[in-house]
Enzyme design. Sequence first.
Site, PDB file in Angstrom:
ATOM      1  CD  GLU A 149      -3.529   5.550   6.465  1.00  0.00           C
ATOM      2  OE1 GLU A 149      -3.246   5.691   5.226  1.00  0.00           O
ATOM      3  OE2 GLU A 149      -2.505   4.921   7.239  1.00  0.00           O
ATOM      4  CD  GLU A 201      -3.672  -2.513   7.125  1.00  0.00           C
ATOM      5  OE1 GLU A 201      -2.766  -2.588   6.794  1.00  0.00           O
ATOM      6  OE2 GLU A 201      -4.319  -1.394   6.832  1.00  0.00           O
ATOM      7  N   GLY A 242       2.245   2.586  10.857  1.00  0.00           N
ATOM      8  CA  GLY A 242       2.967   3.569  10.539  1.00  0.00           C
ATOM      9  C   GLY A 242       3.678   4.042  11.610  1.00  0.00           C
ATOM     10  CB  SER A 272       4.733  -1.423  11.933  1.00  0.00           C
ATOM     11  OG  SER A 272       4.337  -0.187  12.237  1.00  0.00           O
ATOM     12  CE  LYS A 329      -0.310   3.317   4.708  1.00  0.00           C
ATOM     13  NZ  LYS A 329      -0.289   3.577   5.999  1.00  0.00           N
ATOM     14  CG  ASN A 375      -1.720   1.300   1.293  1.00  0.00           C
ATOM     15  OD1 ASN A 375      -1.837   1.874   0.459  1.00  0.00           O
ATOM     16  ND2 ASN A 375      -2.253   1.317   2.446  1.00  0.00           N
ATOM     17  CG  HIS A 428      -6.034   1.878   4.955  1.00  0.00           C
ATOM     18  ND1 HIS A 428      -5.582   2.894   5.879  1.00  0.00           N
ATOM     19  CD2 HIS A 428      -5.026   1.090   4.934  1.00  0.00           C
ATOM     20  CE1 HIS A 428      -4.390   2.340   6.432  1.00  0.00           C
ATOM     21  NE2 HIS A 428      -4.135   1.516   5.908  1.00  0.00           N
TER      22      HIS A 428
HETATM   23  P1  PGA Z   1       2.623   0.445   7.721  1.00  0.00           P
HETATM   24  O1  PGA Z   1       0.930   0.656   6.972  1.00  0.00           O
HETATM   25  O2  PGA Z   1       3.155  -0.869   7.014  1.00  0.00           O
HETATM   26  O3  PGA Z   1       3.314   1.402   7.080  1.00  0.00           O
HETATM   27  O4  PGA Z   1       2.269   0.451   9.046  1.00  0.00           O
HETATM   28  C1  PGA Z   1       0.340  -0.493   6.697  1.00  0.00           C
HETATM   29  C2  PGA Z   1      -1.017   0.001   6.289  1.00  0.00           C
HETATM   30  O5  PGA Z   1      -1.287   1.047   6.578  1.00  0.00           O
HETATM   31  O6  PGA Z   1      -1.731  -0.704   5.069  1.00  0.00           O
END
Ligand code: PGA
Length: 252
Positions: free
Chosen positions: A99, A169, A175, A215, A11, A9, A97
């Site tokens: 976000e 997640e 993140g 992460s 983003k 992803n 997601h």
């Molecule tokens: P990250 O993001 O691996 O940077 O924690 C995962 C995601 O949001 O899909």
Amino acid sequence: MSKQILAGNWKMNLDYAEAKKLVQDLLKLKDKFNKDAEVVICPSPVYIAVFAEILAKEKWIKLGAQNCYFADNGAYTGEVSPVQLKSLEVDYCIVGHSERRDFFNEDYALLAKKTKALLNHGITPIFCCGEQLQVRESNVYREFVMKQIEEALFSLSAEEISKVVIAYEPVWAIGTGKTATAEQAQEIHALIRARVTAKFGEKVGKEISIIYGGSCKPENAKELFAQNDINGGLIGGASLVAKDFCEISNSF
Ligand code: PGA
């Protein structure tokens, strides 16, 4: 058996030159990627048309979108439809997601419609679920995640839901560098599989892919992917580095 999936992803990262370079870097690593895992990249939607051409002969990397709307077409300024994605041979699309839930107020009803629309057009939804830190700490995270799944996915048929990839997640791990432990992740993955099995039957429960995100990186992927109910990863930060993404693919 559940398919092993590794989805990147990206983003809202990388300008066009950087994004093209990352695709080229991934292609150079073709022989090093794990052949048994489905490799998916989800770049910014503005790059998808060009990447579809670049990847037309490189079928081993699948294209995914990060979001879409549920209508086929019409007056929805700024949105992208499943029909448009399908016309570029996009195979996957992330739905819900955290976000998008947090910053764009996406709710269960909308996510259910998006998931259904994608399935109607033969695109695999990567449906995200996961709890915030305060939900985890208040110890109601199990019920919270089950509700996310039930509300958005349980009106599908057994045939439909077996095509959905579920991504657990935990929001507190996205993140932040703070990964869920393999036990924490496995607990929820097993619960999700059990709930899907109870509602849709053994076959669907066995076949559905449940992947982990938050992460996930080369240092922890092996332990996570070794868990019974973890079938891969949705990778943010680490998917922006070709060799890390490749290394994660070899962690199954
Ligand atoms: P990250 O993001 O691996 O940077 O924690 C995962 C995601 O949001 O899909």
